[in-house]
Design a protein around this motif. Sequence first.
Motif, PDB file in Angstrom:
ATOM      1  N   PRO A   1       0.805  -1.230   0.000  1.00 54.63           N
ATOM      2  CA  PRO A   1       0.000   0.000   0.000  1.00 54.63           C
ATOM      3  C   PRO A   1       0.835   1.276   0.000  1.00 54.63           C
ATOM      4  O   PRO A   1       0.462   2.247  -0.644  1.00 54.63           O
ATOM      5  N   ASN A   2       1.987   1.265   0.682  1.00 58.58           N
ATOM      6  CA  ASN A   2       2.796   2.494   0.730  1.00 58.58           C
ATOM      7  C   ASN A   2       3.375   2.829  -0.638  1.00 58.58           C
ATOM      8  O   ASN A   2       3.363   3.994  -1.059  1.00 58.58           O
TER       9      ASN A   2
ATOM     10  N   GLN B   1       3.149   9.692   4.781  1.00 59.37           N
ATOM     11  CA  GLN B   1       2.943   8.242   4.737  1.00 59.37           C
ATOM     12  C   GLN B   1       1.441   7.941   4.792  1.00 59.37           C
ATOM     13  O   GLN B   1       0.757   8.376   5.728  1.00 59.37           O
ATOM     14  N   GLY B   2       0.915   7.297   3.767  1.00 57.79           N
ATOM     15  CA  GLY B   2      -0.502   6.936   3.741  1.00 57.79           C
ATOM     16  C   GLY B   2      -1.441   8.117   3.580  1.00 57.79           C
ATOM     17  O   GLY B   2      -2.616   8.011   3.928  1.00 57.79           O
ATOM     18  N   GLY B   3      -0.944   9.238   3.060  1.00 56.17           N
ATOM     19  CA  GLY B   3      -1.839  10.379   2.884  1.00 56.17           C
ATOM     20  C   GLY B   3      -1.097  11.584   2.346  1.00 56.17           C
ATOM     21  O   GLY B   3       0.000  11.462   1.801  1.00 56.17           O
ATOM     22  N   LEU B   4      -1.725  12.741   2.483  1.00 58.53           N
ATOM     23  CA  LEU B   4      -1.068  13.977   2.060  1.00 58.53           C
ATOM     24  C   LEU B   4      -1.615  15.115   2.897  1.00 58.53           C
ATOM     25  O   LEU B   4      -2.626  14.972   3.590  1.00 58.53           O
ATOM     26  N   GLU B   5      -0.924  16.237   2.842  1.00 55.83           N
ATOM     27  CA  GLU B   5      -1.479  17.419   3.504  1.00 55.83           C
ATOM     28  C   GLU B   5      -1.262  18.636   2.635  1.00 55.83           C
ATOM     29  O   GLU B   5      -0.297  18.702   1.868  1.00 55.83           O
ATOM     30  N   VAL B   6      -2.191  19.563   2.745  1.00 54.47           N
ATOM     31  CA  VAL B   6      -2.135  20.741   1.905  1.00 54.47           C
ATOM     32  C   VAL B   6      -2.581  21.947   2.740  1.00 54.47           C
ATOM     33  O   VAL B   6      -3.499  21.843   3.547  1.00 54.47           O
ATOM     34  N   THR B   7      -1.887  23.059   2.527  1.00 47.62           N
ATOM     35  CA  THR B   7      -2.222  24.255   3.304  1.00 47.62           C
ATOM     36  C   THR B   7      -3.112  25.169   2.463  1.00 47.62           C
ATOM     37  O   THR B   7      -2.899  25.315   1.259  1.00 47.62           O
TER      38      THR B   7
ATOM     39  N   ARG C   1     -11.790  11.043  -2.952  1.00 48.70           N
ATOM     40  CA  ARG C   1     -11.754   9.574  -2.763  1.00 48.70           C
ATOM     41  C   ARG C   1     -10.763   9.182  -1.673  1.00 48.70           C
ATOM     42  O   ARG C   1      -9.969   8.265  -1.843  1.00 48.70           O
ATOM     43  N   MET C   2     -10.775   9.922  -0.575  1.00 50.69           N
ATOM     44  CA  MET C   2      -9.866   9.619   0.533  1.00 50.69           C
ATOM     45  C   MET C   2     -10.654   8.984   1.672  1.00 50.69           C
ATOM     46  O   MET C   2     -11.876   9.162   1.776  1.00 50.69           O
ATOM     47  N   HIS C   3      -9.947   8.289   2.570  1.00 51.59           N
ATOM     48  CA  HIS C   3     -10.640   7.680   3.705  1.00 51.59           C
ATOM     49  C   HIS C   3     -11.210   8.772   4.627  1.00 51.59           C
ATOM     50  O   HIS C   3     -12.344   8.703   5.070  1.00 51.59           O
ATOM     51  N   ALA C   4     -10.398   9.783   4.898  1.00 49.51           N
ATOM     52  CA  ALA C   4     -10.860  10.867   5.775  1.00 49.51           C
ATOM     53  C   ALA C   4     -10.009  12.101   5.545  1.00 49.51           C
ATOM     54  O   ALA C   4      -8.857  12.000   5.123  1.00 49.51           O
ATOM     55  N   VAL C   5     -10.591  13.248   5.827  1.00 49.53           N
ATOM     56  CA  VAL C   5      -9.836  14.503   5.759  1.00 49.53           C
ATOM     57  C   VAL C   5     -10.056  15.221   7.090  1.00 49.53           C
ATOM     58  O   VAL C   5     -11.176  15.285   7.596  1.00 49.53           O
ATOM     59  N   ARG C   6      -8.961  15.685   7.670  1.00 49.40           N
ATOM     60  CA  ARG C   6      -9.061  16.403   8.945  1.00 49.40           C
ATOM     61  C   ARG C   6      -8.596  17.832   8.720  1.00 49.40           C
ATOM     62  O   ARG C   6      -7.650  18.077   7.966  1.00 49.40           O
TER      63      ARG C   6
ATOM     64  N   ALA D   1      -5.310   8.196   3.105  1.00 49.41           N
ATOM     65  CA  ALA D   1      -5.714   7.338   1.994  1.00 49.41           C
ATOM     66  C   ALA D   1      -6.471   6.105   2.472  1.00 49.41           C
ATOM     67  O   ALA D   1      -7.309   5.578   1.774  1.00 49.41           O
ATOM     68  N   TRP D   2      -6.157   5.616   3.667  1.00 47.31           N
ATOM     69  CA  TRP D   2      -6.856   4.442   4.200  1.00 47.31           C
ATOM     70  C   TRP D   2      -6.958   4.596   5.705  1.00 47.31           C
ATOM     71  O   TRP D   2      -6.354   5.502   6.296  1.00 47.31           O
ATOM     72  N   ASP D   3      -7.717   3.692   6.321  1.00 53.14           N
ATOM     73  CA  ASP D   3      -7.975   3.797   7.755  1.00 53.14           C
ATOM     74  C   ASP D   3      -6.712   3.402   8.535  1.00 53.14           C
ATOM     75  O   ASP D   3      -6.318   2.235   8.514  1.00 53.14           O
TER      76      ASP D   3
END
Length: 436
Positions: free
Chosen positions: A29-30, A93-99, A123-128, A143-145
């Motif tokens: 997955p990574n 790792q397993g996601g991304l972040e954007v400002t 299409r992401m698992h969650a966004v915080r 991207a995943w739980d």
Amino acid sequence: MGLQMLWLVLLASVAAVLIAAPGLRRTRPNAWWCFIGYPLTVVRIWASWRRLTGTTGLAVPRRPARALLGAVIVKGVALRPVPPRLGAPRLRQGGLEVTVRLHPGQVPDEFGQFALAFAHAWRMHAVRVVGDGRGFVRLVALAWDPLAAPHVPRGARPQLLRAVVGRREDGAVWAIDLHIAPHWLIVGATRSGKSTLIAALVKQLAPQPVALFGIDLKGGMELSLFEARLSALAPDRATARRLLLELMAEAESRMALCRSAGVRAVKDLPAKLRKVPIVIIVDEVAELFLMATRDDKTEVAEIATALLRIAQLGGALDVHLVIAGQRVGSDLGAGVTALRAQLAGRVCHRVTDPGTAEMALGDLSKEALEAAQRITLAEQGVAVTFGDDGQWTRARSIHVTPEEARRVALKHARLAPAWPGLLSVPTDADDEGVYL
Ligand SMILES: Nc1ncnc2c1ncn2[C@@H]1O[C@H](COP(=O)(O)OP(=O)(O)OP(=O)(O)O)[C@@H](O)[C@H]1O
């Protein structure tokens, strides 16, 4: 011909990537996220940003909704509202972040309510949504739980009295840090994951120069797995009372030592006087407070006083408590409520009894309490806890099997300092392991 060939190779590569992608996603997955998921999501974010912020109302018209046209005021909805400026999505790792730069007048909460809309659109698992700088928000997309199969990242540098025990819902590691919160309360119904969390904690503390003590009133069933690494294990209440009184005396002698050395904490003592940190793990605290006879009453009172005194003195003296239980309610007596107030670290797994959840989280956050009450039977190991920033979060411990726990304890058995008291002392402790 050369150009045609190039196109063919390009198309063949794209086709190969599309065919291999689902398998790669399952097995690596990574790698899938780095080479396929992340670039695709970046394209999706850029392509959807204008529409997404337009439909959610986060894009703001440049012109006012009313204007003067000759001598007439015209009202209306401005065309092409301007979306908040989006930074470059950074790979995690397993996601991304954007400002995102806020428009004047916007606050992070306005973005927070659309976190689910962002997750669906990308299409992401969650966004915080994290509002950690004036004028900006950070969108952290997963991207995943991260709670599906948490693991401790390789290469994480160990720190004394800090145990990485699992993952938090936002993808960050879940650490029990005894420097930040010196004492912890862990609650949860049967089979909710308390012992597994304790196993993860002991697994991380075992290689550290720390004295571990166990009080396990289920006849030592749970903590005996680590017996080789424990300096003492109390399997019944009478032994637990003796151990706690001795450890309380130890805390008091450390206090006297600090006073005579003119320092406020054990960590400030000169190196040759410094004492090994002590961690006392109690499994099934309710058993310590149950009273059937008049004799029990005296014993319970002594135990409650010792626990409370250790909790009150312990932080600066490096004597720490980790207390676990299925049922920790005020019905167990005033001692429990007083003790709870001293246990700053809290972990609440699935609970069946509302009083226990209330005891663990009720005094800290109503939302955290509700989140804990929503943990389902299937979510073994999932808990609500608080991060170093004081915010509540869902988290899940790594799955440490009993065999692994036993192996780790045996491997580090020589680090168990000999306890000079009345209780069992590991036989193979050598000089190198004696710190007290
Ligand atoms: N983090 C986890 N990941 C996966 N499975 C878990 C996790 N934590 C617990 N489990 C599963 O749940 C089962 C029960 O967990 P555990 O023994 O830790 O619960 P408990 O709360 O200590 O129960 P009891 O109070 O009855 O001793 C374990 O055998 C394991 O299969």
